[in-house]
Design a protein around this motif. Structure first.
Motif, PDB file in Angstrom:
ATOM      1  N   UNK A   1      65.226  16.469 -40.537  1.00 25.37           N
ATOM      2  CA  UNK A   1      64.785  15.078 -40.678  1.00 25.37           C
ATOM      3  C   UNK A   1      65.899  14.106 -40.296  1.00 25.37           C
ATOM      4  N   UNK A   2      67.102  14.343 -40.794  1.00 26.27           N
ATOM      5  CA  UNK A   2      68.231  13.458 -40.502  1.00 26.27           C
ATOM      6  C   UNK A   2      68.573  13.462 -39.012  1.00 26.27           C
ATOM      7  N   UNK A   3      68.470  14.615 -38.362  1.00 24.93           N
ATOM      8  CA  UNK A   3      68.741  14.677 -36.925  1.00 24.93           C
ATOM      9  C   UNK A   3      67.693  13.882 -36.161  1.00 24.93           C
ATOM     10  N   UNK A   4      66.418  14.069 -36.507  1.00 21.84           N
ATOM     11  CA  UNK A   4      65.346  13.328 -35.824  1.00 21.84           C
ATOM     12  C   UNK A   4      65.500  11.835 -36.053  1.00 21.84           C
ATOM     13  N   UNK A   5      65.730  11.438 -37.311  1.00 19.52           N
ATOM     14  CA  UNK A   5      65.902  10.015 -37.603  1.00 19.52           C
ATOM     15  C   UNK A   5      67.195   9.483 -36.998  1.00 19.52           C
ATOM     16  N   UNK A   6      68.187  10.360 -36.838  1.00 21.00           N
ATOM     17  CA  UNK A   6      69.460   9.939 -36.274  1.00 21.00           C
ATOM     18  C   UNK A   6      69.438   9.736 -34.774  1.00 21.00           C
ATOM     19  N   UNK A   7      68.505  10.376 -34.081  1.00 21.78           N
ATOM     20  CA  UNK A   7      68.446  10.241 -32.617  1.00 21.78           C
ATOM     21  C   UNK A   7      68.191   8.796 -32.216  1.00 21.78           C
TER      22      UNK A   7
END
Length: 189
Positions: free
Chosen positions: A18-24
């Motif tokens: 989730x953090x990677x997706x939101x971080x992109x």
């Protein structure tokens, strides 16, 4: 609380994804803003932006009771409760719309004279960092509220944010080069 139980590991992996997706989207926004700086300052601005994103998310996690309290309605408009979270997301959304409109205008209505374009494009590191901080707060609030819903365990949430930040740091330069090479990505972002 044990970090190495099956449910904790599932929560950790879910939060990291989730953090990677939101971080992109955060990295794309940071790349666009850093791209306005001279090339020798861009990487440093990207690193600072990601660092600020991590810092703001961890600060919000540490203030968990305040974040949870933001979902309580402060007032009502036409029968719909408006919370502090709603107001922050509205302000962030308006900022994104204004920033997007400005970026699209800049791309489509570019100045003809190269000298004028260079002068108009001159941006300070401080102004880029300020814009990054504003958008980081909006992205962080949404991310933290989602993380709280998935796992109420503070250590798991902090580890997930740190792992995702490492991934973002590794790929920030690649994403920035891709965004710079494909101007339509800036408009999409």
């Amino acid at each position: 609380m044990e970090l190495f139980t099956a449910s904790s590991l599932v929560a950790l992996l879910t939060l990291v994804a989730l953090e990677i997706v939101l971080g992109i989207d955060n990295v794309i926004f940071i790349a666009i803003l850093a791209g306005k700086l001279p090339p020798e300052r861009q990487e440093r601005a990207r690193q600072m932006g990601i660092g600020l994103a991590v810092f703001s998310r961890i600060l919000l996690l540490l203030a968990i009771s305040w974040v949870i309290g933001l979902t309580k309605p402060l007032f009502e408009i036409m029968g719909h409760g408006i919370s502090g979270r709603d107001l922050i997301l509205l302000a962030g959304g308006l900022f994104l719309i204004a920033k997007s409109t400005h970026e699209i205008h800049e791309k489509l209505e570019a100045l003809d004279d190269k000298e004028e374009r260079t002068v108009a494009k001159a941006t300070t590191v401080a102004s880029v960092i300020l814009q990054i901080v504003i958008i980081d707060i909006v992205f962080s609030l949404d991310s933290v509220i989602t993380a709280i819903g998935i796992s109420g365990e503070l250590p798991i949430m902090i580890v997930a944010i740190l792992i995702a930040a490492g991934v973002m740091l590794v790929f920030a330069g690649t994403i920035a080069r891709f965004v710079e090479k494909h101007p339509t990505m800036k408009i999409l972002a």
